[in-house]
Design a protein around this motif. Sequence first.
Motif, PDB file in Angstrom:
ATOM      1  N   THR A 267       0.815  -1.210   0.000  1.00 38.31           N
ATOM      2  CA  THR A 267       0.000   0.000   0.000  1.00 38.31           C
ATOM      3  C   THR A 267       0.849   1.261   0.000  1.00 38.31           C
ATOM      4  O   THR A 267       0.330   2.346  -0.254  1.00 38.31           O
ATOM      5  N   LYS A 268       2.134   1.140   0.289  1.00 37.51           N
ATOM      6  CA  LYS A 268       3.033   2.284   0.323  1.00 37.51           C
ATOM      7  C   LYS A 268       4.180   2.082  -0.671  1.00 37.51           C
ATOM      8  O   LYS A 268       4.621   0.960  -0.917  1.00 37.51           O
ATOM      9  N   THR A 269       4.667   3.190  -1.197  1.00 35.71           N
ATOM     10  CA  THR A 269       5.798   3.154  -2.112  1.00 35.71           C
ATOM     11  C   THR A 269       7.112   3.231  -1.342  1.00 35.71           C
ATOM     12  O   THR A 269       7.149   3.761  -0.223  1.00 35.71           O
ATOM     13  N   LYS A 270       8.158   2.729  -1.943  1.00 33.47           N
ATOM     14  CA  LYS A 270       9.484   2.877  -1.344  1.00 33.47           C
ATOM     15  C   LYS A 270      10.186   4.130  -1.865  1.00 33.47           C
ATOM     16  O   LYS A 270      11.291   4.441  -1.450  1.00 33.47           O
ATOM     17  N   TYR A 271       9.501   4.845  -2.784  1.00 31.73           N
ATOM     18  CA  TYR A 271      10.082   6.041  -3.389  1.00 31.73           C
ATOM     19  C   TYR A 271       9.491   7.285  -2.727  1.00 31.73           C
ATOM     20  O   TYR A 271       8.286   7.517  -2.779  1.00 31.73           O
ATOM     21  N   ALA A 272      10.351   8.076  -2.128  1.00 31.04           N
ATOM     22  CA  ALA A 272       9.881   9.262  -1.418  1.00 31.04           C
ATOM     23  C   ALA A 272       9.619  10.441  -2.343  1.00 31.04           C
ATOM     24  O   ALA A 272       8.815  11.322  -2.030  1.00 31.04           O
ATOM     25  N   ILE A 273      10.299  10.466  -3.483  1.00 31.18           N
ATOM     26  CA  ILE A 273      10.271  11.629  -4.365  1.00 31.18           C
ATOM     27  C   ILE A 273      10.076  11.172  -5.807  1.00 31.18           C
ATOM     28  O   ILE A 273      10.741  10.237  -6.266  1.00 31.18           O
ATOM     29  N   VAL A 274       9.161  11.824  -6.510  1.00 30.03           N
ATOM     30  CA  VAL A 274       8.955  11.577  -7.940  1.00 30.03           C
ATOM     31  C   VAL A 274       9.666  12.686  -8.707  1.00 30.03           C
ATOM     32  O   VAL A 274       9.516  13.874  -8.399  1.00 30.03           O
ATOM     33  N   ILE A 275      10.469  12.306  -9.694  1.00 31.59           N
ATOM     34  CA  ILE A 275      11.150  13.272 -10.565  1.00 31.59           C
ATOM     35  C   ILE A 275      10.576  13.115 -11.971  1.00 31.59           C
ATOM     36  O   ILE A 275      10.535  12.000 -12.505  1.00 31.59           O
ATOM     37  N   ALA A 276      10.109  14.217 -12.529  1.00 29.22           N
ATOM     38  CA  ALA A 276       9.386  14.152 -13.798  1.00 29.22           C
ATOM     39  C   ALA A 276       9.896  15.192 -14.778  1.00 29.22           C
ATOM     40  O   ALA A 276      10.625  16.126 -14.421  1.00 29.22           O
ATOM     41  N   GLY A 277       9.449  15.048 -16.015  1.00 29.65           N
ATOM     42  CA  GLY A 277       9.778  16.001 -17.061  1.00 29.65           C
ATOM     43  C   GLY A 277       8.772  17.138 -17.115  1.00 29.65           C
ATOM     44  O   GLY A 277       8.297  17.626 -16.081  1.00 29.65           O
ATOM     45  N   ALA A 278       8.406  17.541 -18.318  1.00 29.40           N
ATOM     46  CA  ALA A 278       7.514  18.684 -18.501  1.00 29.40           C
ATOM     47  C   ALA A 278       6.048  18.266 -18.435  1.00 29.40           C
ATOM     48  O   ALA A 278       5.693  17.124 -18.724  1.00 29.40           O
ATOM     49  N   ASN A 279       5.196  19.226 -18.020  1.00 27.61           N
ATOM     50  CA  ASN A 279       3.742  19.090 -18.078  1.00 27.61           C
ATOM     51  C   ASN A 279       3.220  17.939 -17.221  1.00 27.61           C
ATOM     52  O   ASN A 279       2.278  17.248 -17.601  1.00 27.61           O
ATOM     53  N   PHE A 280       3.801  17.756 -16.045  1.00 27.75           N
ATOM     54  CA  PHE A 280       3.350  16.683 -15.160  1.00 27.75           C
ATOM     55  C   PHE A 280       1.948  16.996 -14.643  1.00 27.75           C
ATOM     56  O   PHE A 280       1.658  18.112 -14.249  1.00 27.75           O
ATOM     57  N   GLY A 281       1.087  15.985 -14.648  1.00 25.88           N
ATOM     58  CA  GLY A 281      -0.272  16.142 -14.130  1.00 25.88           C
ATOM     59  C   GLY A 281      -1.254  16.730 -15.118  1.00 25.88           C
ATOM     60  O   GLY A 281      -2.302  17.250 -14.724  1.00 25.88           O
ATOM     61  N   CYS A 282      -0.951  16.640 -16.407  1.00 27.28           N
ATOM     62  CA  CYS A 282      -1.879  17.144 -17.422  1.00 27.28           C
ATOM     63  C   CYS A 282      -3.102  16.217 -17.502  1.00 27.28           C
ATOM     64  O   CYS A 282      -3.152  15.164 -16.890  1.00 27.28           O
TER      65      CYS A 282
END
Length: 249
Positions: free
Chosen positions: A129-144
């Motif tokens: 139920t939980k991720t082991k990744y604390a931080i998401v790193i993304a490119g452009a236009n995240f969450g469109c």
Amino acid sequence: MALFSATATILPRNLAFASSTKLSLSHSLLRSSSPRFLSFPTSQSTPRNGVAISLQTPRAHAGASPSPSASFHGLCYVVGDNIDTDQIIPAEHLTLVPSKPDEYEKLGSLALVGLPAAYAARFVDPGQTKTKYAIVIAGANFGCGSSREHAPVALGASGASAVVAESYARIFFRNSVATGEVYPLESEGRLCEECRTGDVVTIELGESRLINHTTGKEYRLKPIGDAGPVIEAGGIFAYARKTGMIPTR
């Protein structure tokens, strides 16, 4: 556990905050009494993923807009450009109600489940139920894509603390701040091409920088600005109560 809840309460028209993209949250966004803004369990005071969140300065008071001095540390998960809300949380799961703890947890388990098969590593491992990744790193236009509030809620429920993207869809940034679930931070370059999934990173909000301990490189981030205290408080309504804009229940 603080609750972010929406009622028919009207917030003052002068409640606004600006991001590095000059985003403002207007009164018109908040005046609806419909159930679009649900009650979101938040855990800003509880470390996620074993990630220590150290607040070193007081939260903002009315009339002040300091950025919180906090740090996030852990593994990063790297995605590319144009990650839309259907990839963050597919539409068939929008019947889940974040105000219900078990359904909030379920949303977290489904975060980024809509990513294509090209992403070999799952953001949340099957059966967890939980991720082991604390931080998401993304490119452009995240969450469109669509304006669903469930997108930042799913990321926060998974245990992620922040997203660092080259740029955001306006509505995703606004929803992240309004719910207080994750810090939507902007990079000054394409960190999605500099970092790899599994790298160990630290974000220092006060210094607006990201340190990649795996590669030994440091990167400048754009300041979170007046949105920081709102997220730190647990969302727009929690911030308004804390600063005396609306009565504390």
